[in-house]
Design a protein around this motif. Structure first.
Motif, PDB file in Angstrom:
ATOM      1  N   SER B  29      50.199  39.505  47.472  1.00 23.88           N
ATOM      2  CA  SER B  29      49.005  40.259  47.804  1.00 23.88           C
ATOM      3  C   SER B  29      48.618  40.051  49.259  1.00 23.88           C
ATOM      4  CB  SER B  29      47.876  39.837  46.886  1.00 23.88           C
ATOM      5  OG  SER B  29      47.779  38.440  46.898  1.00 23.88           O
ATOM      6  N   ILE B  33      47.768  44.052  51.224  1.00 28.80           N
ATOM      7  CA  ILE B  33      46.439  44.623  51.377  1.00 28.80           C
ATOM      8  C   ILE B  33      45.784  44.210  52.684  1.00 28.80           C
ATOM      9  CG2 ILE B  33      45.845  45.128  48.989  1.00 28.80           C
ATOM     10  CD1 ILE B  33      44.903  41.875  50.489  1.00 28.80           C
ATOM     11  N   GLN B  39      39.411  45.401  53.225  1.00 34.78           N
ATOM     12  CA  GLN B  39      40.176  45.117  52.003  1.00 34.78           C
ATOM     13  C   GLN B  39      40.542  43.644  51.926  1.00 34.78           C
ATOM     14  OE1 GLN B  39      43.693  47.505  51.829  1.00 34.78           O
ATOM     15  NE2 GLN B  39      42.603  49.353  52.348  1.00 34.78           N
ATOM     16  N   MET B  43      39.457  41.144  48.947  1.00 37.11           N
ATOM     17  CA  MET B  43      40.526  40.516  48.163  1.00 37.11           C
ATOM     18  C   MET B  43      40.395  38.992  48.211  1.00 37.11           C
ATOM     19  SD  MET B  43      43.115  41.313  46.375  1.00 37.11           S
ATOM     20  CE  MET B  43      44.534  40.511  45.683  1.00 37.11           C
ATOM     21  N   SER B  46      37.619  37.851  45.944  1.00 38.15           N
ATOM     22  CA  SER B  46      37.986  37.948  44.531  1.00 38.15           C
ATOM     23  C   SER B  46      38.893  36.797  44.129  1.00 38.15           C
ATOM     24  CB  SER B  46      38.714  39.261  44.242  1.00 38.15           C
ATOM     25  OG  SER B  46      38.083  40.325  44.865  1.00 38.15           O
ATOM     26  N   LEU B 100      42.618  48.959  46.708  1.00 42.68           N
ATOM     27  CA  LEU B 100      43.364  47.765  46.293  1.00 42.68           C
ATOM     28  C   LEU B 100      44.275  48.070  45.119  1.00 42.68           C
ATOM     29  CD1 LEU B 100      40.632  45.004  46.515  1.00 42.68           C
ATOM     30  CD2 LEU B 100      42.513  45.357  48.059  1.00 42.68           C
ATOM     31  N   VAL B 104      44.447  44.169  42.447  1.00 44.44           N
ATOM     32  CA  VAL B 104      43.410  43.398  41.762  1.00 44.44           C
ATOM     33  C   VAL B 104      43.999  42.819  40.480  1.00 44.44           C
ATOM     34  CG1 VAL B 104      41.124  43.455  40.761  1.00 44.44           C
ATOM     35  CG2 VAL B 104      41.628  44.887  42.702  1.00 44.44           C
ATOM     36  N   ILE B 107      46.175  39.698  40.704  1.00 45.24           N
ATOM     37  CA  ILE B 107      45.634  38.340  40.912  1.00 45.24           C
ATOM     38  C   ILE B 107      46.043  37.466  39.729  1.00 45.24           C
ATOM     39  CG2 ILE B 107      43.548  36.956  41.227  1.00 45.24           C
ATOM     40  CD1 ILE B 107      42.194  39.320  42.423  1.00 45.24           C
TER      41      ILE B 107
END
Lengths: 229, 207
Positions: B29, B33, B39, B43, B46, B100, B104, B107
């Motif tokens: 990731s 991103i 973004q 990210m 998160s 994204l 997401v 993750i």
């Protein structure tokens, strides 16, 4: 990209005048090539990078992990496709009866996909161990790694996002992505075996040079962009 | 609560044990991103939330989970946390959540989350585990934001969507480097960051 799909659709219509099955075969073949080269899991989306960098020190182990990824991806994506379309999607439960048509369980899809992937790898590991010890010796050690490989869950999530028209297309996409991933890791392993004999700056040795090599390979793969058959 | 040992858990991931450049965790990731700063920041937040709380929850139940099925238990708990984050993103920052897209969901299989659970939370008490998770999430975020700034600034002359490079530069013949927006340059940028870090901190060099 849209323009490409458009021109491709016209070609398919033209060829269907000669043989009705040609268009379907070409469509599948095209999707397969696209999944391997143009939308390569590693070079275009960086999925499964962790095991890609960690297990690419020798070609032999890279081949083993590549095979395991092709196998698991090729089976879990169609299973997840069926779950998504007959259980999770908005209105997917309408086959049970009209009162279920308004249900939308799609918020549960992450947990469902990862459960399928984890239990499938566990199942495969146990059955391979029981029925084929030779295969287990070469493939088995990689299977636990695969449950947490981003490319497997990524395949399922792309399948959900792209809304494939039938389970055949989803299977073709899954096998193509798996082949693309295996191709990438075997190529990097071969390069890293040769890199041992070259004089890399000390601070770049190991991880740093692997990143830069992968970047250059990705630039090379970009030349496939726009190819349709 | 924030003893010296716990503070070290937060600060270490910024340099000596950075999850991306040293532990090689969570790279997927980090690369995909980072075209835009916004973004990258969302990210990073998160991932920090998920690593922190998954470490906390799994550390609490670490003595009750049988060893053979621990991977599935971990995945289910992480997946539940990611669903919460995903629904929050969809509710409050819908446009970023659309950009994204699948990342997401990814993750869940982000190696940082699983790696820190296996390496730290299963052997430590809940509070240090939570701190460790937050620290690693922030260390990951630092690299993400650095790459995001480099790529957005050189690739499109903007930061957070606001133009930074003045119009006079463009009038004088400055051109944005379109290559920086393409995926391969993310890999090469990370390679250069690793190069920079290891030439300053020579004990990280591999043989």
């Amino acid at each position: 990209m849209d323009a490409l799909f458009g021109s491709n659709a016209v070609e398919i219509q033209n060829s269907s005048r000669t043989n009705p099955y040609d268009s379907i075969i070409m469509e599948y073949f095209n999707a397969f090539i696209k999944a391997i080269f143009i939308e390569n899991m590693i070079f275009a989306y960086f999925l499964g990078m962790c095991s890609y960098l960690a297990v690419s020190k020798s070609v032999k182990t890279a081949v083993g992990l590549g095979m395991a990824v092709i196998f698991v991806l090729g089976f879990t994506v169609p299973i997840n496709y069926l779950i998504e379309n007959y259980l999770m999607k908005a209105g997917a439960l309408s086959w049970l009866g009209p009162q279920y048509a308004s249900l939308d369980l799609s918020f549960l899809s992450f947990i469902m996909f990862i459960a399928v992937v984890a239990s499938f790898t566990q199942l495969v590991e146990m059955s391979v161990e029981k029925f084929s010890p030779a295969l287990y010796a070469s493939l088995g050690i990689f299977l636990p790694l695969i449950a947490v490989n981003c490319s497997i869950l990524g395949g399922a999530l792309f399948m959900q996002e792209r809304q494939f028209s039938n389970v055949g297309m989803a299977t073709i996409f899954a096998f193509g992505s798996g082949f693309g991933w295996a191709l990438a890791i075997i190529a990097l392993a071969a390069i890293r075996e040769k890199l041992r004999y070259s004089n890399v700056p000390p601070a770049l040795r190991g991880l740093g040079i692997s990143f830069i090599v992968t970047g250059l390979m990705a630039i090379a793969f970009m030349s496939f962009m726009g190819i349709t058959i | 609560m924030f003893s010296k040992k716990n503070l070290k858990l937060i600060t270490d991931p910024f340099n000596d044990s950075n999850p991306i450049t040293v532990q090689i965790l969570g790279i997927c990731s980090a690369l995909a991103i980072t075209v835009q700063l916004k973004q990258a920041v969302i990210m990073a937040l998160s991932v920090t939330v998920v690593t922190g709380f998954s470490n906390l929850v799994l550390s609490m139940i670490r003595n009750y989970v049988p060893n053979r099925i621990r991977i599935i238990v971990q995945l289910v708990i992480v997946a539940a946390l990611v669903i919460l984050v995903d629904q929050m993103l969809k509710a409050y920052v819908y446009d970023v959540s659309k950009q994204l897209s699948v990342f997401v969901g990814l993750i869940i299989t982000n190696c940082i989350v699983m790696g820190r659970i296996e390496a730290f939370a299963l052997a430590n008490k809940p509070w240090p585990s939570f701190v460790d998770g937050i620290g690693n999430g922030l260390g990951y975020g630092l690299i993400l934001v650095t790459i995001g700034v480099i790529r957005e600034l050189t690739g499109s002359g903007k930061l957070w969507g606001i133009q930074i490079v003045p119009d006079a530069f463009y009038a004088a013949g400055y051109v944005n480097n379109g290559l920086m927006i393409l995926p391969p340059m993310a890999l090469i940028t990370v390679g250069c960051i690793i190069w920079f870090q290891r030439s300053r901190n020579t004990k990280l060099i591999e043989n």
